[in-house]
Design a protein around this motif. Sequence first.
Motif: not given
Length: 448
Positions: A378-382, A413-418
């Motif tokens: 999952v990617i969250v732009k946060a 703003w940054k892309i965060n992935t898990a």
Amino acid sequence: MRKYFSLLCIAASVFMAGNVNAQNPIVRNQYSADPSARVFGDKVYVFPSHDILATPGKGRVGWFCMEDYHVFSSSDLTDWTDHGMIVSQTTTPWTKPDAYNMWAPDCIEKNGKYYFYFPASPKDSSYGRGFAIGVAIADKPEGPYTPQPTPIKGVHGIDPNVFIDKKDGQAYLYWAQGNIYAARLKPNMVELDSDVKTLAELPTKGLKEGPYMFERNGIYYLTYPHVENKTERLEYAMGNNPFGPFKIAGAIMDESASGCWTNHHSIIQFKNQWYLFYHDKDYSPNFDKARSIRADSLSFNPDSTISKVIPTLRGIGITAATKEIQIDRYSKIADKGISISFIDTTNKFLGWKTSFAQQGAWIQYNTVDFGIKPLKSVIVKAVSTEGGILQIRVNSIDGPVIAEVKISKTNDWKINTAGITKQQTGIKHLFIVSKDGKPVDVDWVKFQ
Ligand code: FUB
């Protein structure tokens, strides 16, 4: 010269055509209002008004300002294509080219031709004062449309709506001008074929406009915005034929909570589900002449009356898990510790962000399609100045956690992935929950 100019306009329209996202509002690249939705073939086409902002010398500042029309289409009610400009005040022979009065339109198909009806200010006073209603004709719903040289004789007013009775193929034109009027159309669809009838059974106090007629199970529903209190709400009346008499039946949608003075709508059935298209002022909270079109599901009660539609941000259509899921267009939201605001108040078309500010704060986004192959991450732009942890859950707020996303500490703003720890397929409701209560702003979430 006119032909050359028309070609230029068509070329510009094609160039400007583009895809816009789903959820409410539906149109995300410009203001839009007064949506006339139609099912043509296997797609829904929406013909809205196109609000723009008046500036000194261009329209009347502080009032409606509309110079042209676009058409949008979708086959899944999720991805909408802007086919670009179809009719403009400068290329229609009878319209005043600097009136900016291209108000609510409608479109209908007959024998493979598409008839686009629109009100505007005529440049020649012999067509009468105020608004006239004209027609532009095309071979395809997305155009190109050729405007008729003159407006429809005998029609003065706004908000045209055309209905073809499937019982006998007869077409009717409805419009508004204080009252709501109706007349039969000739088979050529551009001339009246009867006297004008005033639909007098409707409320006599408070403005009514924007008529929209549809038929279901032999009942003719005449629907219209009406100011019963301070602003417009959507109401309807029922009858046994397109000219009435009609019996007032109630409200379809209450007045907007945002205070938007107008509402204007259409109702369609698409793939066994009924939908209400309407508008509010999502991108323009402080000025209600710059509106945005929306859609929500509509249903009928066993006695054929209409169940009141509660406006939502989530809107209609299924969202693919692999697309950017705008969770700020939520289905439900926690009472506290979470809020929605514009990403950039100087450019509202950039959309909204969801701000988490309390442990356990949550937001629910319904009907996300995870497909048939399990997705891995999952990617969250946060953005979060302190860093934080968001949980992704499915089914319910207490449902399984399918991923925990560590949002990095950053000012931008940054892309965060898990990774996804519990694989999902099919359609699920999505829940995003703050695990640690650290302030986190989210633009969108997507799976891959
Ligand atoms: O969009 C201009 C006018 O506002 C429409 O014609 C009315 O129905 C109202 O929505």
